[in-house]
Structures are given as C-alpha cells and as structure tokens.
Motif scaffolding. Structure first.
Motif, PDB file in Angstrom:
ATOM      1  N   THR A 119       0.852  -1.184   0.000  1.00  0.00           N
ATOM      2  CA  THR A 119       0.000   0.000   0.000  1.00  0.00           C
ATOM      3  C   THR A 119       0.886   1.232   0.000  1.00  0.00           C
ATOM      4  N   VAL A 120       0.289   2.401  -0.132  1.00  0.00           N
ATOM      5  CA  VAL A 120       1.010   3.653   0.082  1.00  0.00           C
ATOM      6  C   VAL A 120       0.932   3.958   1.564  1.00  0.00           C
ATOM      7  N   PRO A 632       3.663   0.670  -2.886  1.00  0.00           N
ATOM      8  CA  PRO A 632       3.328  -0.757  -2.795  1.00  0.00           C
ATOM      9  C   PRO A 632       4.370  -1.684  -3.434  1.00  0.00           C
ATOM     10  N   LYS A 633       4.058  -2.962  -3.411  1.00  0.00           N
ATOM     11  CA  LYS A 633       4.942  -3.989  -3.954  1.00  0.00           C
ATOM     12  C   LYS A 633       5.298  -3.700  -5.413  1.00  0.00           C
ATOM     13  N   PRO A 670      -3.871  -0.858  -7.148  1.00  0.00           N
ATOM     14  CA  PRO A 670      -4.677  -0.044  -6.225  1.00  0.00           C
ATOM     15  C   PRO A 670      -6.113  -0.531  -6.003  1.00  0.00           C
ATOM     16  N   ASP A 671      -6.554  -1.560  -6.732  1.00  0.00           N
ATOM     17  CA  ASP A 671      -7.985  -1.875  -6.773  1.00  0.00           C
ATOM     18  C   ASP A 671      -8.382  -3.187  -6.122  1.00  0.00           C
ATOM     19  N   PRO A 679      -0.786   1.827 -12.634  1.00  0.00           N
ATOM     20  CA  PRO A 679      -0.029   2.985 -12.139  1.00  0.00           C
ATOM     21  C   PRO A 679      -0.972   4.165 -11.905  1.00  0.00           C
ATOM     22  N   ALA A 680      -0.648   4.992 -10.913  1.00  0.00           N
ATOM     23  CA  ALA A 680      -1.586   6.044 -10.526  1.00  0.00           C
ATOM     24  C   ALA A 680      -0.866   7.198  -9.846  1.00  0.00           C
ATOM     25  N   VAL A 681      -1.544   8.335  -9.793  1.00  0.00           N
ATOM     26  CA  VAL A 681      -1.087   9.517  -9.059  1.00  0.00           C
ATOM     27  C   VAL A 681      -1.823   9.558  -7.722  1.00  0.00           C
TER      28      VAL A 681
END
Length: 694
Positions: A119-120, A632-633, A670-671, A679-681
């Motif tokens: 996780t972040v 995250p991983k 993330p989901d 990938p995400a901001v």
C-alpha cells in the motif's frame, strides 16, 4: 535521541539496483546487463587534485558571495540572516512532542519506518486519495477503462501508463482547479495485456502501447475541506500526447542530414516521444520532459552511426519494428537520432505542437529543470542517466518576456534554442590515497572540491558553433555523449534529477547508483563517486554564481552518501546518523516551500519498498532526513510535488514483480486482489487541514 529506524534485510531475485527483472526488461532494456557504453579514457576527479587545491579558497569565497546575492525572476535567494533564523527555528523545536514529532520546519512528522506493505504508507495524522489511474478517460468521448476491451483509440483518450514526472500549474479564473501534467515513461505489456505473447505481439497491442506512452494534461480540482484532488474529465485543456503525435524539431540539429528519414526528408518533424522520465516546469508556464531510455525501442542497432547509446543489435523487446519500419535501424538508420531530447509542451494550448530542443543535447535525459539568471535568461540543468555518464547545464542567450499574449508565448518558447550547452568537469581537493573506495571521509571531513562547466556548442540567431574539436555543431547536438567524452567530462554514478533550491540557489544532483564503479575495467572511485560497487547512490550539492549567465565555475560537496545509517560509509551532511531514516538509490528530487529537499527513490537496496524522503538543507538540522511515505509492492516513487498542504507522487509500475502477469497480479494495489495493477497519481494531506510538516 530518536530510536534508529530498522533496516529490512531480505534476499530477493531483484536485479542490480533492487529492481525486478521485469522492470529492467521493460523500462531500460536491461541496461545494467549490457557493457558500459562509456569506454572513454577521461581523467577522473583525483587526477587533477593539485589544480583543485590551488583554487579552493578562491572558489569558496566566491560561493559565499553568490549565496547571498540578490536575484530577479522566479527564484528567491535567502540571505545569511535567513539561515540563522532557520537554525534558530530548528533549535526551538527540539523540545516539541506529539504526533508530528521533531524536525525542521516542513519536516515535523513522524517518519514512516522501512516496510514492505502492499500500500502507500503515510505518516500518522495524514490522509490520501488516488487522483487518477492508468486508463481513466480524460478526453471527450473516451470510454471507461476495461482491461479486456483495450483499444488504441480508447487509450489515446485515457490517462497513459506508468506516470513519472508531475507538474501542477495554476488555472486562472477557475477557482480551486489546477492543471496536472504527467509523463508516461514506458509500458509493461506483460502486466497490461492478458494472454500477452512476447514473441508474437499483435498490432493492436503495439498501437495501444504507442498511445499509452507520452504525456497527459488533465485539469484537477481540490476539495476545499481536505487535500483531496479529483479529475475534471473532458475539460477543454485536457490533452494526450503519444508516440504518434507530431513534434517540431528546433535548434542546431533541426534540418540536419542526421535527422532526415524517408518519412521526414526535412529532418524537422518527428512523430512521438518515448520513455519520458522526469522533467521540469518553466518560469514562462510550459513543461519540460526528458526522453530517457529511447534506445530500447529500436531493432537492428548494428547499423547505428555511433555506439554510445546502447541500441539493441537484433530485435527489440516490444517488436514494434514489425509494425512500423521507423523502429528498424536497418531500414531507418537516422530514426534513433530523433529521440533522446528535452521536449517542451505548452499545456495551456491544446492545439500547440510540442518541441524537441536539440540544443540541450541528445542523451538519456532524466529530466530538465529551469531557473532564471538575474537578467532573465534561462539556465537548464539535466542529467544523463547511465553509468559513467555526465551532467549538463544550458545557459540561454535570450531573456524571458512577461505576459500572456501569443507573441510573448512564442518568444518564450524559443528561449531554449539560443545559448550555450556545457558539460560538468569535477575536481576533488583531497589526496587520491584518501579516497580508498570504502566511503570513508577524507581528512578534511567531507567529499568536496571544485568544478567547471566546459562549453560544447553555442547557438545564436545567426547560426551555431561547436566548441569540440572534430565535431560540427549539429554533431554535438546529436552525439552529445561523444562530445562529452572528447572534452574530458567527469564520469558520474548515474546522474538523474537535478534541481536548484529556490531559497539558496544551490543545485542538487541525484546520483542513483553504479555497481560497476571501481570494478575491473571500469573507472576508479574518485572524490565525487567515492565507493566501489556503489549500490546506494549519493546526492551532490553545487554552489555557483547561478544568477549570472557567465558563471563557469562551481564548488561542490557530497550532501548525502546514501545507505544504512549504521554503515560507516554513509553521510548525512554531518547530521547525527542515529536520527535519520535509511535511504537508498535517490532518483527524483523536489523542494518544499521551506527549502527542504524531497527525494524519491528507485530500487531501494535495503530491503524496504521505495519511498519519498524529506531532508533539511540548511540550519542546525541540515542533513536531517525523514521518510514520508512508501509505495506498494514492485512500485517506484516518482514525480514528487510538495506544496503547502499537499504532496503528490506518481506510483509507477506497481506489481512489477518477477512472475507477475496481467492474469496473475502479485500486488493488490490499487484496486484489490486479483485486479490488474494500474499505475496512478496519489495525493497526501494532513487530516487537520494544516500545512505539511509544520
């Protein structure tokens, strides 16, 4: 005294630098497993020590004057009194207790411990949200993301893959909104497509990947009660730039025979941008984007004109040459010469054509950052992210104009086409015998010395002139690495992001690592790169008369020597090492409103996931480094932005772990479990609404 933070010790099958084999394969084409491209015999830092000792006093005196000098334009210099005030403020916090702990202003948060959570992970008292993921629609008519129904047309209207550099720009007249610009460095087809056959990719998969590369421009809106950011879909300024968008070539190499192809006999028009890593935001309201590992996209590189850029000898990883001959060097030998530049985008004009500035040189650009001299000329710093390659400075000849008219914007868009490109040469000031490869400090207590900027090429409205014997101006711009070799530039340990401190004017260079440093057949250690088999990296600090266009000299020192604080071979600007977070492999850097340096990492070699760190650069707490988050991983931390009340990071290649596929993701971010990794901001803010780290 703070309790030392733990180091996580694990054995992994990761490649050098802590990355997975999957990351090495798709991001840089297994660069670490190829022969070192730089086989030049440039002198190393220790060879010219006598000259350094004779000049040291003069340079340092000049540096002190410089740091206190006034400056115009977009940069503010802190006078010596400001440093004293900052020191007093730091000292005043030594008795502070509570959730956010001790620290320099801007760094008063409880540091995140090294960890491998999927996780972040952020400090206590902070919250976060995902701003935008790969595949989310940003253009009118683009569909919602469906991993099983991907098309090139859909991806061209959706947020791209593997976000890296981020920029937030103001949006006048739209309260609470900003313009987010993101790089999309590379694609990992194994994680993108279910049933992907690496030996036989389809045309549709190739075209989706072309559309997933490039840049995204998207309007975002802040929540008034928190730091949460959300996307404004289908805004008129939202834009995608891809591997097939048209670019204008500028500078001395524009129109050169070296850039002409069968599709573009003019040598002035390029389709696409590839492997955009970090970047920068200009004072005139545009963004810069560095084309980095462009070499890996081309096949049959034995036909290449020069051998300094690592083109594959046979087929490429993605096999794009099967679908477009421009990626086949045997058919289009000049096409690789059209990549590896700094790209400039005007995000306020969706109809504008992005530019590739050849005057800033063709290398594996990590990014490009800008500041103005006191008379308004741009100074651009950029690093070449390869083992034993160089870092550069460009000084413009024309002054920035203020205003928003079309004529003003056109003038400012030409600022990087006239001026001089320089490469750095460093000199240490300690006897070579004291630089023994262990990281032990020399007798004067720090790794430091002097340096000079060596001119490579100058361009004016009347033409361009090479300063390198045996090379024309256009050759210097296209074969910039060779030009650096010829003038004896200093071989560095992967120079990545380079940023000037807006408060002090000092320049910080992230040197990520270099496992070949000091090994048989490679360049030896020197004072700027002092460790054999350097796996943790370091951060270099430069002091120069940056507010003057004619500045050619600088002083330098190693601000951080990264790694386990319990390791004698580490250094944190003299700050007590039992009070800092462990850090490995510095990559992207940024500054917060207080002048603290924030560092994101890539390939942590200490067993923890990569993260984001803040470190004080001045005052009594100079060198105090604290970890703010981990990703995250399989992920890398990219594109940090640190505002008063919000931190943004790009979480790149989550789940990129050996053995992972789109059918079998090995990260739930993330989901959730079993969902394709995207990938995400991510935005982070304080729950109580106060400023970050105060």
């Amino acid at each position: 005294m703070r309790i030392p933070l733990p180091i996580i010790r694990t054995n992994s099958d990761s490649h050098p630098g802590g990355r997975s084999a999957l990351t090495c394969r798709f991001r840089c084409g297994d660069a670490c497993f190829h022969e070192v491209p730089n086989t030049s015999t440039n002198p190393y830092v220790g060879d010219v020590i006598a000259e350094a000792v004779s000049r040291r006093t003069t340079l340092r005196a000049a540096a002190v004057v410089t740091a206190a000098a006034a400056v115009g334009g977009a940069v503010t210099v802190a006078a010596p009194q400001a440093d004293a005030a900052e020191a007093a403020a730091g000292a005043a916090t030594t008795d502070r207790t509570g959730t956010f702990g001790h620290g320099a202003r801007g760094l008063r948060f409880s540091p995140v411990a090294p960890n491998t959570a999927d996780t972040v992970t952020i400090p206590d008292g902070y919250a976060q949200n995902i701003v935008i993921r790969w595949g989310e629609p940003i253009l009118r008519g683009a569909p919602a993301f469906d991993p099983d129904k991907q098309t090139a047309a859909a991806q061209a209207g959706q947020f791209g893959y593997n976000c890296d550099f981020l920029s937030l720009l103001p949006l006048p007249g739209e309260r609470g909104r900003q313009l987010l610009v993101a790089n999309h460095e590379y694609t990992d087809e194994v994680l993108m497509f279910r049933g992907y056959d690496a030996a036989n990719p389809t045309r549709e998969q190739a075209e989706i990947a072309w559309a997933a590369h490039g840049l995204s421009v998207v309007v975002v809106e802040g929540d008034r009660g928190t730091g949460k950011l959300t996307v404004v879909p289908r805004h008129s300024l939202n834009r995608r730039v891809t591997a097939t968008s048209e670019f204008k070539v500028t500078g001395p190499a524009a129109g050169s025979d070296l850039l002409k192809t069968s599709a573009d006999p003019t040598g002035r028009k390029v389709l696409g941008t590839l492997n955009n890593c970090s970047g920068g935001t200009t004072p005139w309201g545009t963004t810069l984007h560095g084309e980095e590992n462009f070499n890996q996209y081309f096949a049959n590189g034995t036909r290449a004109t020069d051998k300094r850029y690592g083109l594959p000898a046979t087929g490429s990883e993605r096999k794009w040459e099967l679908f477009d001959k421009r990626f086949d060097v045997a058919q289009e030998p000049n096409e690789p010469h059209r990549f590896g530049y700094v790209v400039e985008l005007d995000p306020y004009d969706p109809t504008s054509k992005p530019r590739k500035h050849t005057l800033l040189g063709r290398v594996k650009h990590e990014g490009a950052t800008v500041r103005l001299t006191d008379d308004g000329r741009p100074v651009v710093y950029t690093g070449d992210d390869e083992r034993f390659d160089y870092f550069y400075k460009f000084v413009g000849a024309k002054r920035m104009m203020k205003g928003t008219s079309r004529a003003v914007r056109e003038h400012n868009l030409s600022l990087l086409d006239e001026g001089t490109l320089y490469v750095a040469k460093l000199t240490g000031d300690s006897p070579a015998i004291e630089i023994d490869g262990t990281g032990k400090l020399p007798s004067d207590g720090e790794f430091d010395g002097s340096g000079e900027w060596i001119p490579l090429v100058t361009a004016t409205a009347k033409g361009a002139v090479s300063h390198v014997d045996g090379m024309t101006a256009e050759e210097v711009c296209v074969f910039t690495r060779l030009a650096g070799d010829k003038v004896g530039a200093t071989k560095m340990d992967r120079p990545e992001d380079i940023e000037p401190n807006p408060h002090t004017g000092k320049v910080y260079v992230a040197l990520t690592n270099n496992s070949r440093r000091g090994t048989t057949g490679n360049a030896p250690v020197d004072e700027a790169n002092p460790r054999i088999g350097n796996k943790h990296g370091q951060v270099l600090e430069l002091t120069e008369r940056w507010n003057r266009a004619d500045s050619k000299k600088f002083a330098w020192s190693l601000f951080l020597v990264a790694g386990d604080p319990n390791d004698p071979a580490t250094y944190f600007a003299g700050f007590p090492k039992d009070q800092v977070s462990p850090i490995s492999c510095p990559d992207n850097v940024a500054f917060d409103p207080y002048g603290n340096l924030w560092i994101s990492t890539d390939g942590n070699q200490l067993g923890s996931h990569d993260g984001l760190f803040g470190v004080a650069t001045r005052g009594e707490r100079r060198g105090e480094l604290k970890q703010f988050l981990t990703v995250p991983k399989g992920a890398e931390t990219c594109g940090p932005i640190v505002q008063d009340r919000r931190v943004l990071v790009a979480v790149q290649h989550p789940g990129e772990i050996d053995g992972a596929t789109a059918e079998k993701p090995l990260s739930a971010w993330p989901d959730g479990e079993g969902k394709i990794n995207r990938p995400a901001v991510v935005a982070v803010w304080r729950k109580d609404g106060c400023n970050i780290g105060v």
